[in-house]
Design an enzyme around this catalytic site. Sequence first.
Site, mmCIF file in Angstrom:
data_model
loop_
_atom_site.group_PDB
_atom_site.id
_atom_site.type_symbol
_atom_site.label_atom_id
_atom_site.label_comp_id
_atom_site.label_asym_id
_atom_site.label_seq_id
_atom_site.Cartn_x
_atom_site.Cartn_y
_atom_site.Cartn_z
ATOM 1 N N LYS A 1 -73.123 -12.660 48.111
ATOM 2 C CA LYS A 1 -73.333 -12.339 49.431
ATOM 3 C C LYS A 1 -74.203 -10.886 49.668
ATOM 4 C CE LYS A 1 -69.206 -14.758 50.675
ATOM 5 N NZ LYS A 1 -67.711 -14.653 51.539
ATOM 6 N N HIS B 1 -63.767 -22.916 45.144
ATOM 7 C CA HIS B 1 -63.357 -21.678 45.401
ATOM 8 C C HIS B 1 -61.916 -21.526 44.932
ATOM 9 C CE1 HIS B 1 -64.817 -18.409 47.543
ATOM 10 N NE2 HIS B 1 -63.551 -17.974 47.940
ATOM 11 N N ARG C 1 -69.097 -18.116 43.087
ATOM 12 C CA ARG C 1 -68.995 -18.935 44.156
ATOM 13 C C ARG C 1 -69.883 -20.062 43.997
ATOM 14 N NH1 ARG C 1 -69.853 -13.514 45.855
ATOM 15 N NH2 ARG C 1 -68.168 -12.529 47.219
ATOM 16 N N HIS D 1 -66.820 -8.433 45.009
ATOM 17 C CA HIS D 1 -66.374 -7.899 46.182
ATOM 18 C C HIS D 1 -66.541 -6.504 46.334
ATOM 19 C CE1 HIS D 1 -62.828 -10.974 45.904
ATOM 20 N NE2 HIS D 1 -63.766 -11.454 46.437
ATOM 21 N N TYR E 1 -57.287 -12.443 47.169
ATOM 22 C CA TYR E 1 -58.066 -13.412 46.113
ATOM 23 C C TYR E 1 -56.958 -13.401 44.949
ATOM 24 C CZ TYR E 1 -62.168 -14.781 48.444
ATOM 25 O OH TYR E 1 -63.032 -15.260 49.336
ATOM 26 N N ARG F 1 -62.335 -19.928 41.587
ATOM 27 C CA ARG F 1 -62.387 -18.678 41.667
ATOM 28 C C ARG F 1 -61.197 -17.965 41.702
ATOM 29 N NH1 ARG F 1 -66.475 -14.787 43.199
ATOM 30 N NH2 ARG F 1 -65.879 -13.523 45.077
#
Length: 318
Positions: free
Chosen positions: A188, A263, A164, A289, A298, A266
């Site tokens: 995250k 992104h 990211r 994830h 994704y 990604r």
Amino acid sequence: MRLTELADLTIPQGTRLAPATVATYRQAMGRFVKYLVDGEEWGPLEDVAKLTVNHFIRFAASLAGGEYEYSARSRTVYNSAVKHLLNVAVLRGYVALTPADDLRYKMAIKEYGGKVKHVLKLPKREWVDWTVDAAIDSAAKRPGDVRLARDAAILCFLRATGCRAAELTTLAIGDLEMGGYSATVVGKGDKSRVVFFDPDTHSRLVRYWALRGVAHAFELAFTVGRSPKPITTATVRRAVEQARAYAGVTGRPELLGKHLTPHQFRHSFATEMLERTGNLAAVQDMLGHSSPATTRVYAQISKGVLKSVYDQGTEKRI
């Protein structure tokens, strides 16, 4: 306590949520507070002590109709933010929430939230490659330009790792194991993971750091000019956009007017890895994830991969 004070406490200072996420959550809470203060159904309500779960349920219903007619995606985001506010209010003892009330609220969110259809805007694979090549070419034509060297390294790193944009802003040189062509990034939820990069990315990083005059492992991997000031996600987006525009006018007219973001690098990385390996669990770890369901969104599995997996599964019967 006033509602506005509770909303301010819901996302503490220093959280590692992306700035855009924090802004969206605060916008949702601001909308919720305004809905309560306007008090069309019950009169103005500003005191947290007067909150009940019915206020949250009616707010969810208001998003699905009325004056604004929020999209399914907006309703999902707003309800998620306000649900978090309710959790904080319950934990602090401002709102009483019985199991039955909790179930009623969850059912209301499901009923009024709408169904979000995830449609990925996947770039063509060659668009990513052309954009990276353009960044490298631009840096080669001005070998003393630190910014161009940095941007070429950034784009190579994005393509090779699937990181990211925000993960590049806090990456330190000491987080990279150059001999092992790997790096530990923090994503995250403060979750760290190991990503890998290729020799081209390695050489771009070395070239950029030499030009910048890096001296210590604790320095950030990517900074503004030769200063220690960290880059932002806007810096990463600008690097991608400028390289795309440059590619468009130097032999790749297909990229003119196209929209390409970090992104989407990604997305491209995830799709390519899944198509080449068919290993959903490994790609999930590479992307950081928590759920394989997110990886499936994704990285869309192509018919070719599905056919390959089917052939492997039925090989013994043939």
